[in-house]
Design an enzyme around this catalytic site. Structure first.
Site, PDB file in Angstrom:
ATOM      1  N   SER A   1      -6.231  -6.113   0.406  1.00 52.42           N
ATOM      2  CA  SER A   1      -6.164  -6.609  -0.969  1.00 52.42           C
ATOM      3  C   SER A   1      -5.562  -8.017  -1.012  1.00 52.42           C
ATOM      4  O   SER A   1      -6.047  -8.908  -0.309  1.00 52.42           O
ATOM      5  CB  SER A   1      -5.405  -5.616  -1.830  1.00 52.42           C
ATOM      6  OG  SER A   1      -5.712  -5.812  -3.185  1.00 52.42           O
TER       7      SER A   1
ATOM      8  N   ASP B   1     -14.536   0.326  -6.029  1.00 53.12           N
ATOM      9  CA  ASP B   1     -13.257  -0.399  -6.147  1.00 53.12           C
ATOM     10  C   ASP B   1     -13.237  -1.194  -7.449  1.00 53.12           C
ATOM     11  O   ASP B   1     -14.078  -2.067  -7.659  1.00 53.12           O
ATOM     12  CB  ASP B   1     -13.114  -1.342  -4.938  1.00 53.12           C
ATOM     13  CG  ASP B   1     -11.743  -1.971  -4.824  1.00 53.12           C
ATOM     14  OD1 ASP B   1     -11.083  -2.166  -5.865  1.00 53.12           O
ATOM     15  OD2 ASP B   1     -11.334  -2.277  -3.693  1.00 53.12           O
TER      16      ASP B   1
ATOM     17  N   HIS C   1      -9.926   1.693  -4.076  1.00 55.15           N
ATOM     18  CA  HIS C   1      -9.369   0.462  -3.484  1.00 55.15           C
ATOM     19  C   HIS C   1      -8.615   0.657  -2.167  1.00 55.15           C
ATOM     20  O   HIS C   1      -8.798  -0.115  -1.224  1.00 55.15           O
ATOM     21  CB  HIS C   1      -8.455  -0.178  -4.530  1.00 55.15           C
ATOM     22  CG  HIS C   1      -7.895  -1.508  -4.156  1.00 55.15           C
ATOM     23  ND1 HIS C   1      -8.700  -2.578  -3.810  1.00 55.15           N
ATOM     24  CD2 HIS C   1      -6.615  -1.954  -4.067  1.00 55.15           C
ATOM     25  CE1 HIS C   1      -7.923  -3.621  -3.545  1.00 55.15           C
ATOM     26  NE2 HIS C   1      -6.660  -3.267  -3.685  1.00 55.15           N
TER      27      HIS C   1
HETATM   28  C1  XP7 Z   1      -5.431 -10.408 -10.410  1.00 55.63           C
HETATM   29  C2  XP7 Z   1      -5.036 -12.219 -12.424  1.00 55.63           C
HETATM   30  C3  XP7 Z   1      -6.000 -11.674 -10.341  1.00 55.63           C
HETATM   31  C4  XP7 Z   1      -1.775  -0.524  -2.492  1.00 55.63           C
HETATM   32  C5  XP7 Z   1      -3.441  -5.844  -4.718  1.00 55.63           C
HETATM   33  C6  XP7 Z   1      -1.287  -1.802  -4.388  1.00 55.63           C
HETATM   34  C7  XP7 Z   1      -4.900  -5.557  -6.719  1.00 55.63           C
HETATM   35  C8  XP7 Z   1      -5.304  -7.635  -8.008  1.00 55.63           C
HETATM   36  C9  XP7 Z   1      -2.967  -4.412  -4.877  1.00 55.63           C
HETATM   37  C10 XP7 Z   1      -4.661 -10.072 -11.498  1.00 55.63           C
HETATM   38  C11 XP7 Z   1      -4.462 -10.978 -12.521  1.00 55.63           C
HETATM   39  C12 XP7 Z   1      -5.794 -12.583 -11.353  1.00 55.63           C
HETATM   40  C13 XP7 Z   1      -0.894  -0.562  -3.662  1.00 55.63           C
HETATM   41  C14 XP7 Z   1      -4.745  -6.227  -8.039  1.00 55.63           C
HETATM   42  C15 XP7 Z   1      -4.692  -8.427  -6.875  1.00 55.63           C
HETATM   43  C16 XP7 Z   1      -4.827  -7.715  -5.537  1.00 55.63           C
HETATM   44  C17 XP7 Z   1      -2.606  -2.209  -3.843  1.00 55.63           C
HETATM   45  C18 XP7 Z   1      -5.031  -8.286  -9.331  1.00 55.63           C
HETATM   46  C19 XP7 Z   1      -2.771  -3.678  -3.591  1.00 55.63           C
HETATM   47  N1  XP7 Z   1      -2.711  -1.466  -2.625  1.00 55.63           N
HETATM   48  N2  XP7 Z   1      -4.334  -6.349  -5.628  1.00 55.63           N
HETATM   49  O1  XP7 Z   1      -1.675   0.223  -1.532  1.00 55.63           O
HETATM   50  O2  XP7 Z   1      -3.026  -6.527  -3.816  1.00 55.63           O
HETATM   51  O3  XP7 Z   1      -5.657  -9.563  -9.348  1.00 55.63           O
HETATM   52  F1  XP7 Z   1      -4.826 -13.129 -13.409  1.00 55.63           F
HETATM   53 CL1  XP7 Z   1      -6.955 -12.087  -8.997  1.00 55.63          CL
END
Ligand code: XP7
Length: 314
Positions: free
Chosen positions: A133, A250, A280
């Site tokens: 992620s 996802d 995800h």
């Molecule tokens: C945004 C914005 C963007 C696990 C993780 C957690 C998911 C994503 C989560 C939000 C606002 C622009 C527990 C959410 C970023 C990446 C998970 C939100 C990992 N895995 N994410 O095990 O890293 O993205 F304005 Cl791009």
């Protein structure tokens, strides 16, 4: 207390106030590094029983911490890999305001510092990156910054494209304006039910005290958007072997990002595996998915490191 002979006015500062984690554990009792800004980062090392054949840095995602990679790390140490990780600034047992970073590049800079330090201890070994992620975006930008440095990269549902629902042109503009006036405003927490179809894993996430479940701040959202645009520009600079694993359902990191990566990366050796219906967190999904994820990573890495005993002696 250390006796200075000068009375109470000259208490040894390090003794009276050792640096402590956000959970109030002194860093002197924990593996840690001090980054270029003087912040203490909590580290983990998983060492193989025999001499390591390669190094793997694990880059965790937003809001989580590197302790959630215990099982993956154990599997990799079983292949004689030395696995290491830290909690990114503002995460887990590291310092920094929770889920805040002044610039996304700080995450990349800290990874490069840690990789450098471990490589000095274990010279001559190939180094792999494993990122999930947001941690996948960090891995991609780290690899792009040091061409030919890394021997391969494993990406589990990496952040490549912003979720199209939440990142409409209007919302991105609104966020940029909002960042100027209310950077600490919360955009709301991640809905944990979209992380995995495995209810046990969702419960573990919801109960983990090291996870930051507070809402994502506007200023962090801006840094994530910066990351996405930097990743897009970095993809054509990638030449290293890539294993990319992605769930088709996802809702946090759209599978279109995985297809874009496959198209844009210059790597000759790139593999994409899509898990139909999976959410995800593929390494914590239904057993059929997670078992396959572990198997795919195991086989892929095994085929890209020298067989045990084949390394030249120092
Ligand atoms: C945004 C914005 C963007 C696990 C993780 C957690 C998911 C994503 C989560 C939000 C606002 C622009 C527990 C959410 C970023 C990446 C998970 C939100 C990992 N895995 N994410 O095990 O890293 O993205 F304005 Cl791009």
């Amino acid at each position: 207390m250390t006796e200075t002979g000068l009375g109470d006015r000259f208490r040894m500062p390090e003794k009276s106030s050792p640096r402590r984690t956000p959970q109030n554990v002194p860093y002197r009792d924990l593996p840690h590094l001090v980054n270029a800004d003087g912040q203490y980062l909590f580290c983990r090392y998983w060492k193989p029983a025999r001499a390591p054949r390669a190094l793997v840095f694990v880059s965790h995602g937003a809001g989580e911490h590197c302790g959630r990679y215990e099982e993956l790390a154990q599997m990799l140490t079983g292949l004689d890999l030395l696995v290491f990780a830290h909690d990114h600034v503002g995460h887990g047992q590291s310092e920094g305001e929770r889920m805040v970073v002044s610039d996304f590049h700080i995450f990349i800079r800290d990874v490069l510092q840690h990789v450098d330090a471990v490589q000095k201890e274990q010279p001559g070994l190939p180094v792999f990156l494993l990122g999930h992620s947001m941690g996948g975006a960090i891995a991609i930008l780290t690899a792009a910054e040091k061409p030919n440095h890394f021997s391969g990269m494993i990406l589990i549902s990496p952040l490549v494209l912003a979720n199209p629902e939440s990142a409409t042109t209007f919302k991105v503009l609104a966020a940029k304006v909002l960042n100027l006036v209310l950077p600490n405003l919360s955009l709301g927490p991640i809905d944990s039910s979209v992380l995995s179809r495995n209810k046990v894993e969702v419960d573990i996430y919801n109960a983990d005290p090291l996870i930051c479940r507070a809402g994502l701040k506007v200023c962090f959202g801006i840094q994530l958007l910066n990351a996405v645009s930097r990743v897009e520009r970095a993809l054509p600079r990638l030449t290293l072997p890539v294993l990319l694993l992605q769930g088709s359902a996802d809702r946090l990191c759209d599978s279109r990002g995985a297809y874009l990566l496959m198209e844009a990366a210059k790597s000759q050796d790139k593999t994409l595996k899509i898990y139909e219906g999976a959410y995800h967190v593929l390494h914590k999904e239904l057993p059929e998915v997670t078992n396959s994820v572990f198997q795919e990573i195991n086989t892929w890495v095994s085929q890209r490191i020298a067989p045990a005993g084949a390394r030249s002696p120092p």
